[in-house]
Design a protein around this motif. Structure first.
Motif, short mmCIF file in Angstrom:
data_model
loop_
_atom_site.label_atom_id
_atom_site.label_comp_id
_atom_site.label_asym_id
_atom_site.label_seq_id
_atom_site.Cartn_x
_atom_site.Cartn_y
_atom_site.Cartn_z
N LYS A 157 8.35 96.43 12.29
CA LYS A 157 9.38 96.41 13.33
C LYS A 157 9.17 95.29 14.33
O LYS A 157 10.10 94.61 14.72
CB LYS A 157 9.40 97.75 14.09
N SER A 158 7.95 95.07 14.76
CA SER A 158 7.71 94.14 15.85
C SER A 158 7.29 92.74 15.39
O SER A 158 7.37 91.81 16.16
CB SER A 158 6.65 94.70 16.79
N SER A 159 6.83 92.60 14.16
CA SER A 159 6.26 91.33 13.76
C SER A 159 7.32 90.27 13.44
O SER A 159 7.11 89.10 13.70
CB SER A 159 5.33 91.51 12.56
N LYS A 160 8.45 90.64 12.87
CA LYS A 160 9.43 89.64 12.45
C LYS A 160 10.70 89.77 13.29
O LYS A 160 11.32 90.81 13.34
CB LYS A 160 9.77 89.83 10.98
N LYS A 161 11.07 88.68 13.92
CA LYS A 161 12.32 88.64 14.69
C LYS A 161 13.41 88.09 13.79
O LYS A 161 13.23 87.08 13.11
CB LYS A 161 12.16 87.72 15.90
N ASP B 256 21.75 67.51 12.47
CA ASP B 256 21.46 66.61 11.36
C ASP B 256 22.40 65.43 11.52
O ASP B 256 23.02 65.27 12.55
CB ASP B 256 21.70 67.31 10.01
N ARG B 257 22.54 64.64 10.48
CA ARG B 257 23.44 63.50 10.58
C ARG B 257 24.89 63.94 10.69
O ARG B 257 25.66 63.38 11.46
CB ARG B 257 23.27 62.60 9.35
N THR B 258 25.27 64.97 9.95
CA THR B 258 26.67 65.40 9.96
C THR B 258 26.85 66.89 10.25
O THR B 258 27.96 67.38 10.22
CB THR B 258 27.32 65.12 8.59
N LYS B 259 25.77 67.61 10.52
CA LYS B 259 25.87 69.06 10.73
C LYS B 259 25.19 69.48 12.01
O LYS B 259 24.18 68.91 12.41
CB LYS B 259 25.23 69.81 9.57
N LEU B 260 25.74 70.51 12.64
CA LEU B 260 25.12 71.16 13.78
C LEU B 260 24.75 72.58 13.38
O LEU B 260 25.56 73.28 12.77
CB LEU B 260 26.08 71.22 14.96
N THR B 261 23.53 72.99 13.70
CA THR B 261 23.07 74.33 13.39
C THR B 261 22.72 75.04 14.68
O THR B 261 21.94 74.52 15.48
CB THR B 261 21.84 74.29 12.47
N ILE B 262 23.28 76.22 14.88
CA ILE B 262 23.02 77.02 16.07
C ILE B 262 22.29 78.27 15.62
O ILE B 262 22.82 79.04 14.82
CB ILE B 262 24.33 77.40 16.81
N ALA B 263 21.06 78.45 16.09
CA ALA B 263 20.25 79.60 15.73
C ALA B 263 20.05 80.47 16.96
O ALA B 263 19.71 79.97 18.04
CB ALA B 263 18.90 79.16 15.19
N SER B 264 20.28 81.78 16.80
CA SER B 264 20.11 82.70 17.92
C SER B 264 19.49 84.00 17.41
O SER B 264 19.64 84.33 16.24
CB SER B 264 21.46 82.99 18.59
N PRO B 265 18.82 84.73 18.28
CA PRO B 265 18.28 86.03 17.87
C PRO B 265 19.40 86.99 17.50
O PRO B 265 20.48 86.96 18.09
CB PRO B 265 17.55 86.53 19.13
#
Length: 137
Positions: free
Chosen positions: A20-24, A74-83
Motif C-alpha cells: 500500500k505505501s511503497s508504490k505511488k 520531448d521534441r514534439t511531445k509534452l508529457t504531464i505526470a501527476s499522482p
C-alpha cells in the motif's frame, strides 16, 4: 490487542501494508504536437510554459511543484505526470490546449483530438470541399 501465533499470517499482513505505501501511482497524459511542430507552426517550449503557468491544482495556479505534477518536453511531445490520488483532469489539458491555440491564432487550422485514453493529438482540419470547387471550374 490481537496477536497471531502463525508466522504466515504475519507475513501476509506485512506484505499487504508494504504494498500500500511503497508504490505511488502516477497518471501520465501526453500532448502530441508532431504535425504542427514539423511544419514550424507551433513552438513546444512556449506551449510548455503556457501549461506550466496555467494548470490549476486544488483551484490554484502555480501549485504544480507542491502537488508533484511534472511537465516534461520531448521534441514534439509534452508529457504531464501527476499522482493518481490528485485526480488531475485530462479535460483540463484539452481546455488549455484549445485556449493556447486560440491565443496563437491557430484555432482555425488545428484541433485537439483524443488519440487514446491518456493522450491528445493536435491535428489539422481536413478540408475536402475546396478541391471539388477547383475541379469544377
Amino acid at each position: 490487542m490481537l496477536t497471531y501465533s502463525s508466522s504466515l499470517c504475519y507475513i501476509t499482513l506485512n506484505k499487504y501494508f508494504q504494498g500500500k505505501s511503497s508504490k505511488k501511482q502516477t497518471v501520465k497524459f501526453v500532448l502530441d504536437c508532431t504535425a504542427p511542430v514539423e511544419d514550424k507552426v507551433l513552438d513546444v517550449a512556449s506551449f510548455e510554459k503556457y501549461l506550466h503557468d496555467r494548470i490549476k491544482v486544488d483551484g490554484k495556479t502555480g501549485n504544480l511543484a507542491n502537488a508533484n505534477v511534472v511537465i516534461t518536453r520531448d521534441r514534439t511531445k509534452l508529457t504531464i505526470a501527476s499522482p493518481a490520488d490528485l485526480g488531475f483532469s485530462k479535460r483540463q489539458l484539452k481546455y488549455l490546449a484549445k485556449r493556447y491555440l486560440k491565443k496563437q491564432q491557430l484555432r482555425d487550422y488545428l484541433r485537439v483530438v483524443a488519440s487514446n485514453k491518456n493522450s491528445y493529438e493536435l491535428r489539422y482540419f481536413s478540408i475536402a470541399g475546396g478541391d471539388e470547387e477547383a475541379e469544377e471550374e
